[in-house]
Design an enzyme around this catalytic site. Structure first.
Site, PDB file in Angstrom:
ATOM      1  N   THR A  90      12.218  50.185 -11.670  1.00  0.00           N
ATOM      2  CA  THR A  90      12.084  50.115 -10.209  1.00  0.00           C
ATOM      3  C   THR A  90      12.428  51.458  -9.582  1.00  0.00           C
ATOM      4  O   THR A  90      11.635  52.038  -8.838  1.00  0.00           O
ATOM      5  CB  THR A  90      12.999  49.018  -9.635  1.00  0.00           C
ATOM      6  OG1 THR A  90      12.684  47.770 -10.256  1.00  0.00           O
ATOM      7  CG2 THR A  90      12.797  48.877  -8.136  1.00  0.00           C
TER       8      THR A  90
ATOM      9  N   SER B 195      18.958  46.832  -5.807  1.00  0.00           N
ATOM     10  CA  SER B 195      17.817  47.194  -6.644  1.00  0.00           C
ATOM     11  C   SER B 195      18.242  47.438  -8.082  1.00  0.00           C
ATOM     12  O   SER B 195      19.241  48.113  -8.343  1.00  0.00           O
ATOM     13  CB  SER B 195      17.149  48.461  -6.087  1.00  0.00           C
ATOM     14  OG  SER B 195      16.125  48.906  -6.949  1.00  0.00           O
ATOM     15  N   ASP B 196      17.485  46.868  -9.030  1.00  0.00           N
ATOM     16  CA  ASP B 196      17.728  47.222 -10.421  1.00  0.00           C
ATOM     17  C   ASP B 196      17.258  48.653 -10.648  1.00  0.00           C
ATOM     18  O   ASP B 196      16.519  49.209  -9.839  1.00  0.00           O
ATOM     19  CB  ASP B 196      17.027  46.243 -11.369  1.00  0.00           C
ATOM     20  CG  ASP B 196      15.511  46.326 -11.264  1.00  0.00           C
ATOM     21  OD1 ASP B 196      15.002  46.598 -10.171  1.00  0.00           O
ATOM     22  OD2 ASP B 196      14.832  46.112 -12.291  1.00  0.00           O
ATOM     23  N   LYS B 197      17.696  49.255 -11.722  1.00  0.00           N
ATOM     24  CA  LYS B 197      17.385  50.659 -11.976  1.00  0.00           C
ATOM     25  C   LYS B 197      16.101  50.821 -12.785  1.00  0.00           C
ATOM     26  O   LYS B 197      15.136  51.446 -12.338  1.00  0.00           O
ATOM     27  CB  LYS B 197      18.547  51.324 -12.727  1.00  0.00           C
ATOM     28  CG  LYS B 197      18.269  52.773 -13.136  1.00  0.00           C
ATOM     29  CD  LYS B 197      19.412  53.357 -13.926  1.00  0.00           C
ATOM     30  CE  LYS B 197      19.468  52.817 -15.333  1.00  0.00           C
ATOM     31  NZ  LYS B 197      18.353  53.281 -16.189  1.00  0.00           N
TER      32      LYS B 197
ATOM     33  N   THR C 277      16.121  42.879  -6.336  1.00  0.00           N
ATOM     34  CA  THR C 277      14.996  43.082  -7.243  1.00  0.00           C
ATOM     35  C   THR C 277      15.452  42.837  -8.675  1.00  0.00           C
ATOM     36  O   THR C 277      16.623  43.019  -9.004  1.00  0.00           O
ATOM     37  CB  THR C 277      14.426  44.508  -7.140  1.00  0.00           C
ATOM     38  OG1 THR C 277      15.348  45.429  -7.715  1.00  0.00           O
ATOM     39  CG2 THR C 277      14.154  44.893  -5.697  1.00  0.00           C
TER      40      THR C 277
END
Length: 821
Positions: free
Chosen positions: A314, A309-311, A551
């Site tokens: 998100t 997951s990107d930070k 993501t």
């Protein structure tokens, strides 16, 4: 992230260029040598894409079925098969050209024009005509048209988040690189073009998008199942023909029966049924805020066990937020924020200035008579302020600069420096604010801290994700300290690594070193990540037999999104990210992904139920007919019965997409060996069920001739087949929850009524009495319990298979990770 500073004289010498730019003649030569400043275009004909939809093992089998139907002049079958073939091809056609759409979106992000110094004059030319050595002018709002090195000017603030993932604009000065596709937010500078087209940082990303990709487990599994069915059917057909020729059967009748059996066994409806099941699932997901751009992604989503997951946006709010300032001479927090705002540009789009100004109270009571903007050399802003008759100066900027400027005691300066150091370890951005009558008499007013806070639902959603057996890894372009701070707050762990360190001894991300693989496998997250790193991380996890979701929202994410088993473009993503993604979120946060996983696992369960039933029925029919002919010389079904049986089977099958099902606790995958074993065992036991009825029919209905026996066997295959469907949809007893959906149950009931009417009143087949119909039904219900026991026994034998053990290990490791953190 510290920006590298290049030697300008060496850069100009390497490019054979000067600060005066190129002349038209030299530019033309270089344009011929390097090509246009655009991404290479490789378009595939739409007709070629459509033709490919009709080419391959599964389409070949369906086309063969159509030809066989035409040969024996079964035009109704022919029409149905052709319809299925066209439907499958259209679904495939719509889902094609993923790389092309992503590349087209990437191209749209590139600058259309550039201000260039040619023949000693500034002129506006199409960006595609730029060449290495050109001198260009960059100012507010420009999209940087090529990779360049900054030459002259005081200050340039560049938003390169879509390329590198950094959440804030980067301040640049002469000697710093500027990347194609990034956007100038503030400042005014000259630059020399270093790379163009496919050789730029942007172009390398596009190359990764072209090379990224994978064959889904869905495609592999359906192909394997199709091969299994058709190969088995052909072998049994050869046995029937050989036996018939040995017994001198009529060749035409023999061939007609064999062709009908082959048509019935080819999984004509399989791709369509599974695609419809996924399409209905896609509709359900769209209502939950997730748009599916590739249907097979639903099946892949069910098996995801790692989510990268990107930070920014998100896991976090993508919004700078002020924390309580640390006070020195300021009397309270509001004064500290007000002083920071007076040292800011009120009308600036700069993320830091606008955040501070928005929180300041009483700003209108002061007059800012002069403002000196931030520059990367001085690393501070200065505001000259008038408050009635009193005038003062406020400066804010890098803590080390402001603290050094202030006239406070060394004790206060040391204390402030220690605080800044602690804040940096936590990944918090700190700004010092000084106030005085002039710049030489500043005293430290406060230290303002800010960060992009986690979304309020992120921690809970991550817990839910872990409960589904999915390990979440944060992958961010921000600094390591910031990543660790947010990761720790969210319970993801702080064992994060800088991507450059991970890939330090790896030259090609497609072939990572043993050390790189080991570091990726053990890491809990990654910081300072570039596009090739994200792509390499995803591919390495895949090579370690994981199913990976990724993501992202920017151009920098596009290669990894396309390579991932499930690429997820988050809310507000760029066109390039959406073009490369399989799932596009219309709502922010991870909660939509949890809903998608939940729905995907239900859809996957329905597909497994259908495939198990379809394979079992094919084995049952083909093996029973073959053994009957070879062992008894009796044809238990005629060609018309086989056709009717195939048609009646397809009615409830089409409604399985609406069936009720449970959500698996752990990731699920195509365990082809298990599916085929369960189906084969059920099919072979069903053959025993058929021969049992054949024996009882001969014993208790001895007066019946062959056509009556065939009618009873036909009814038994219809009834037993649909009761088998109720067994394959359940891993426990068929009469337990979840119960069949109303649509599936109604379809089965209607089909059974049709079969009973055909048998009782002799429509297309020989009529039989109510006693025979009742006997068949009672017999099938008894066998339903037997088959259910067999199903559960086989399931139990596979309950500790490799995949399930792997997913249990994943779930246990997630729980262990939580305990350690």
């Amino acid at each position: 992230m510290a920006e590298k500073i290049l030697d300008l004289e060496k850069c100009l010498a390497d490019l054979d260029a000067s600060k005066e730019g190129l002349n038209t003649e030299e530019a033309a030569k270089r344009l011929e040598k390097y090509g246009v400043n655009a991404l290479p275009e490789k378009k595939i004909s739409r007709w070629k894409i459509l033709f490919k939809s009709f080419w391959g093992p599964i389409p070949w089998m369906i086309e063969a079925a159509a030809i066989l139907s035409a040969i024996i002049q079964h035009w109704q079958d022919f029409s149905i098969i052709v319809f299925m073939l066209v439907l499958n091809a259209l679904i495939e056609f719509v889902q094609s050209s993923k790389a092309q759409s992503a590349l087209e979106a990437l191209k749209k992000s590139m600058a259309l024009y550039a201000h260039t110094l040619r023949d000693g004059k500034w002129t506006k030319i199409p960006a595609k005509e730029l060449v290495p050595g050109d001198v260009i002018h960059l100012t507010n709002g420009d999209i940087i048209p090529a990779d360049a090195v900054l030459l002259e000017g005081e200050y340039l603030s560049v938003d390169q988040s879509s390329l590198t993932g950094e959440s804030l604009p980067v301040n640049k000065k002469p000697g710093n690189p500027a990347y194609s596709g990034s956007i100038v937010k503030q400042g005014d500078m000259k630059a020399v073009v270093q790379k163009t087209g496919a050789n730029t940082f942007f172009g390398e990303t596009a190359k990764l998008v072209q090379t990224a990709g994978r064959v889904s487990q869905f495609q592999k599994s359906i192909l394997a199942i199709g091969k299994f069915l058709i190969l088995g059917s052909l072998v049994l057909s050869v046995v029937i023909i050989a036996d018939g020729l040995h017994l001198h059967s009529k060749p035409l009748e023999l061939i007609q029966l064999v062709l009908v059996l082959i048509v019935a066994s080819i999984p004509v409806a399989m791709p369509a049924v599974l695609s419809v099941t996924m399409a209905l699932g896609a509709l359900a997901l769209s209502k939950r805020g997730a748009i599916v751009s590739r249907l097979q992604a639903i099946e892949e989503m069910a098996g995801v066990n790692i989510l990268c997951s990107d930070k920014t946006g998100t896991l976090t709010q993508n919004k700078l937020t002020l924390r309580d300032p640390i006070l020195f001479s300021a009397k309270d927090a509001q004064e500290a924020i007000l002083m920071g705002a007076l040292a800011s540009n009120k009308n600036s789009e700069d993320a830091i200035d606008s955040t501070i100004v928005a929180k300041a109270e009483g700003l209108s009571d002061f007059e800012q008579t002069k403002f000196i903007p931030f520059d990367p050399v001085g690393k501070k802003t200065v505001g000259y302020v008038k408050d009635g008759s009193e005038s003062f100066v406020v400066s804010k900027g890098a803590p080390q600069v402001i603290i050094e400027m202030c006239v406070d005691s060394q004790e206060i300066k040391d204390k402030a420096s220690g605080i800044v150091e602690e804040l940096a370890k936590k990944g918090l951005r700190a700004l010092a604010v000084g106030k005085g009558k002039d710049e030489k008499s500043l005293t430290l007013n406060s230290i303002i801290t800010m960060y992009d806070p986690p979304r309020v639902d992120s921690k809970q959603t991550i817990e839910e994700t872990k409960n589904y057996g999915i390990d979440v890894k944060m992958v961010t372009g921000d600094d390591l300290a910031i990543g660790k701070q947010i990761s720790g707050e969210l319970g993801l762990g702080t064992r994060m690594l800088a991507a450059a360190d991970v890939f330090a001894d790896t030259k090609d991300v497609n072939s990572p070193s043993h050390k790189t693989i080991e570091l990726i496998e053990k890491a809990q997250g990654f910081a300072r990540v570039f596009p090739e790193h994200k792509y390499g991380i995803v591919k390495t996890y895949q090579n370690l037999k994981n199913v990976v979701a990724m993501t992202g929202d920017g151009v920098n994410d596009a290669p990894a999104l396309k390579q991932a088993d499930v690429g997820i473009a988050v809310s507000g993503a760029t066109d390039a990210a959406r073009g490369a993604a399989d799932l596009i979120l219309t709502r922010p946060g991870l909660s939509v992904i949890v809903s998608a996983v939940n729905e995907a696992r239900k859809i996957f369960d329905r597909m497994i139920s259908y495939v198990t039933y379809r394979v079992a029925m094919t084995i049952d029919l083909m093996l029973f007919v073959t053994l009957s002919i070879v062992m008894t010389g009796l044809e238990p079904l005629n060609a018309m019965m086989v056709i009717l049986l195939a048609l009646l089977d397809d009615i409830p099958i089409m409604t399985i997409a609406y069936d009720n099902t449970k959500t698996a606790k752990n990731p699920v995958r195509w365990r082809l060996k298990k599916v085929l074993t369960v189906a084969t065992v059920l099919g072979m036991v069903s053959v025993g069920q058929n021969f049992g009825l054949l024996h009882l029919t001969a014993k208790f209905f001895s007066a019946a001739d062959i056509v009556h026996i065939q009618s009873m066997m036909f009814l038994q295959l219809v009834v037993g087949g649909h009761l088998l469907l109720l067994i394959t949809r359940h891993k426990s007893w068929f009469f337990l929850k979840p119960f069949p959906s109303a649509k599936l149950f109604l379809a089965i009931v209607i089909t059974q009524l049709v079969a009973v009417i055909l048998c009782r009143y002799g429509i297309l087949i020989e009529a039989i009495g109510w006693d025979a119909i009742g006997f068949v039904w009672a017999y099938c219900i008894v066998w339903m319990f037997i088959l259910n026991i067999v199903r559960m026994a086989v399931e139990k034998a596979f309950s500790k298979g490799k995949d399930e053990e792997r997913f249990e290990d994943v779930n246990n490791s997630v729980k262990l990770h939580d305990a350690l953190n």
